[in-house]
Design a protein around this motif. Structure first.
Motif, PDB file in Angstrom:
ATOM      1  N   SER A   1      54.366  28.840   9.228  1.00  0.00           N
ATOM      2  CA  SER A   1      54.080  27.468   8.837  1.00  0.00           C
ATOM      3  C   SER A   1      52.584  27.277   8.700  1.00  0.00           C
ATOM      4  O   SER A   1      51.804  27.847   9.475  1.00  0.00           O
ATOM      5  N   CYS A   2      52.195  26.475   7.739  1.00  0.00           N
ATOM      6  CA  CYS A   2      50.798  26.095   7.545  1.00  0.00           C
ATOM      7  C   CYS A   2      50.767  24.581   7.567  1.00  0.00           C
ATOM      8  O   CYS A   2      51.182  23.934   6.596  1.00  0.00           O
ATOM      9  N   ALA A   3      50.317  24.024   8.680  1.00  0.00           N
ATOM     10  CA  ALA A   3      50.272  22.578   8.843  1.00  0.00           C
ATOM     11  C   ALA A   3      48.880  22.073   8.487  1.00  0.00           C
ATOM     12  O   ALA A   3      47.874  22.678   8.862  1.00  0.00           O
ATOM     13  N   ALA A   4      48.836  20.976   7.778  1.00  0.00           N
ATOM     14  CA  ALA A   4      47.565  20.444   7.309  1.00  0.00           C
ATOM     15  C   ALA A   4      47.341  19.035   7.826  1.00  0.00           C
ATOM     16  O   ALA A   4      48.283  18.265   8.010  1.00  0.00           O
ATOM     17  N   SER A   5      46.100  18.731   8.062  1.00  0.00           N
ATOM     18  CA  SER A   5      45.720  17.362   8.398  1.00  0.00           C
ATOM     19  C   SER A   5      44.980  16.782   7.210  1.00  0.00           C
ATOM     20  O   SER A   5      44.380  17.502   6.426  1.00  0.00           O
ATOM     21  N   GLY A   6      45.039  15.489   7.067  1.00  0.00           N
ATOM     22  CA  GLY A   6      44.353  14.871   5.948  1.00  0.00           C
ATOM     23  C   GLY A   6      45.337  14.252   4.974  1.00  0.00           C
ATOM     24  O   GLY A   6      46.372  14.827   4.679  1.00  0.00           O
TER      25      GLY A   6
ATOM     26  N   VAL B   1      40.366  19.080   4.072  1.00  0.00           N
ATOM     27  CA  VAL B   1      41.660  19.290   4.702  1.00  0.00           C
ATOM     28  C   VAL B   1      41.533  20.414   5.724  1.00  0.00           C
ATOM     29  O   VAL B   1      40.814  21.383   5.492  1.00  0.00           O
ATOM     30  N   GLN B   2      42.172  20.255   6.866  1.00  0.00           N
ATOM     31  CA  GLN B   2      42.185  21.288   7.905  1.00  0.00           C
ATOM     32  C   GLN B   2      43.567  21.914   7.965  1.00  0.00           C
ATOM     33  O   GLN B   2      44.576  21.211   7.925  1.00  0.00           O
ATOM     34  N   LEU B   3      43.574  23.232   8.078  1.00  0.00           N
ATOM     35  CA  LEU B   3      44.835  23.975   8.051  1.00  0.00           C
ATOM     36  C   LEU B   3      45.028  24.724   9.364  1.00  0.00           C
ATOM     37  O   LEU B   3      44.065  25.231   9.950  1.00  0.00           O
ATOM     38  N   GLN B   4      46.279  24.829   9.778  1.00  0.00           N
ATOM     39  CA  GLN B   4      46.601  25.598  10.973  1.00  0.00           C
ATOM     40  C   GLN B   4      47.873  26.393  10.712  1.00  0.00           C
ATOM     41  O   GLN B   4      48.931  25.804  10.448  1.00  0.00           O
ATOM     42  N   ALA B   5      47.747  27.703  10.782  1.00  0.00           N
ATOM     43  CA  ALA B   5      48.887  28.582  10.551  1.00  0.00           C
ATOM     44  C   ALA B   5      49.511  28.978  11.878  1.00  0.00           C
ATOM     45  O   ALA B   5      48.808  29.193  12.866  1.00  0.00           O
ATOM     46  N   CYS B   6      50.829  29.073  11.897  1.00  0.00           N
ATOM     47  CA  CYS B   6      51.536  29.505  13.098  1.00  0.00           C
ATOM     48  C   CYS B   6      52.853  30.135  12.693  1.00  0.00           C
ATOM     49  O   CYS B   6      53.243  30.095  11.522  1.00  0.00           O
ATOM     50  N   GLY B   7      53.536  30.716  13.680  1.00  0.00           N
ATOM     51  CA  GLY B   7      54.848  31.294  13.439  1.00  0.00           C
ATOM     52  C   GLY B   7      54.893  32.803  13.471  1.00  0.00           C
ATOM     53  O   GLY B   7      55.961  33.408  13.339  1.00  0.00           O
ATOM     54  N   GLY B   8      53.734  33.433  13.618  1.00  0.00           N
ATOM     55  CA  GLY B   8      53.714  34.883  13.676  1.00  0.00           C
ATOM     56  C   GLY B   8      54.316  35.406  14.961  1.00  0.00           C
ATOM     57  O   GLY B   8      54.642  34.649  15.869  1.00  0.00           O
ATOM     58  N   GLY B   9      54.478  36.709  15.020  1.00  0.00           N
ATOM     59  CA  GLY B   9      55.038  37.329  16.205  1.00  0.00           C
ATOM     60  C   GLY B   9      55.403  38.765  15.949  1.00  0.00           C
ATOM     61  O   GLY B   9      55.044  39.342  14.915  1.00  0.00           O
TER      62      GLY B   9
ATOM     63  N   TYR C   1      47.007  34.286   6.679  1.00  0.00           N
ATOM     64  CA  TYR C   1      46.186  33.092   6.558  1.00  0.00           C
ATOM     65  C   TYR C   1      46.725  32.201   5.440  1.00  0.00           C
ATOM     66  O   TYR C   1      47.206  32.699   4.421  1.00  0.00           O
ATOM     67  N   CYS C   2      46.577  30.897   5.621  1.00  0.00           N
ATOM     68  CA  CYS C   2      46.847  29.989   4.519  1.00  0.00           C
ATOM     69  C   CYS C   2      45.531  29.367   4.074  1.00  0.00           C
ATOM     70  O   CYS C   2      44.622  29.160   4.874  1.00  0.00           O
ATOM     71  N   GLY C   3      45.461  29.120   2.783  1.00  0.00           N
ATOM     72  CA  GLY C   3      44.264  28.556   2.187  1.00  0.00           C
ATOM     73  C   GLY C   3      44.630  27.455   1.215  1.00  0.00           C
ATOM     74  O   GLY C   3      45.763  27.405   0.712  1.00  0.00           O
ATOM     75  N   ALA C   4      43.673  26.586   0.943  1.00  0.00           N
ATOM     76  CA  ALA C   4      43.904  25.452   0.050  1.00  0.00           C
ATOM     77  C   ALA C   4      42.835  25.404  -1.036  1.00  0.00           C
ATOM     78  O   ALA C   4      41.660  25.689  -0.783  1.00  0.00           O
TER      79      ALA C   4
END
Length: 121
Positions: A20-25, A1-9, A94-97
């Motif tokens: 948000s931590c969006a995942a593919s797979g 699974v690939q993860l992408q975190a966003c929403g910081g600022g 960071y998000c992790g799985a």
């Protein structure tokens, strides 16, 4: 699974952000997801975790009552709702799985690239 975190600022103390931590797979719903953070010069530390079914959640004492983890498996996304932010919350998040349940960095198999949260006083 690939993860992408966003929403910081950048946010003022007392403010809110949603990461948000969006995942593919297709197997995303099989994984337990954790949020961690790493401040400059410090080790990566656990923030919150949620089980694959969202039946279990756990938050570190430092964020309990201010942060809430949730997930939407239909959108392959895990969220970290952050309220009452403090300057000491400044870090790369960071998000992790993982397929197990735990709160140690080494237990997580997959990681996103991180998103920077800066809280000004």
């Amino acid at each position: 699974v690939q993860l992408q975190a966003c929403g910081g600022g950048l946010v003022q103390a007392g403010g809110s952000l949603r990461l948000s931590c969006a995942a593919s797979g297709r197997t995303f719903s099989s994984y337990n997801i954790g949020w961690f953070r790493q401040a400059p010069g410090k080790e990566r530390e656990f923030v919150a975790a949620i089980s694959w079914s969202a039946g279990m959640t756990y938050h570190a004492d430092s964020v309990k009552g201010r942060f809430t983890i949730s997930r939407d498996n239909a959108k392959n996304t895990v969220y970290l709702h952050m309220n009452s932010l403090k300057p000491e919350d400044t870090a790369v998040y960071y998000c992790g799985a993982q397929t197990g349940w735990g709160f140690q960095v080494q237990q997580y198999l997959y990681w996103g690239q991180g998103t920077l949260v800066t809280v000004s006083s």
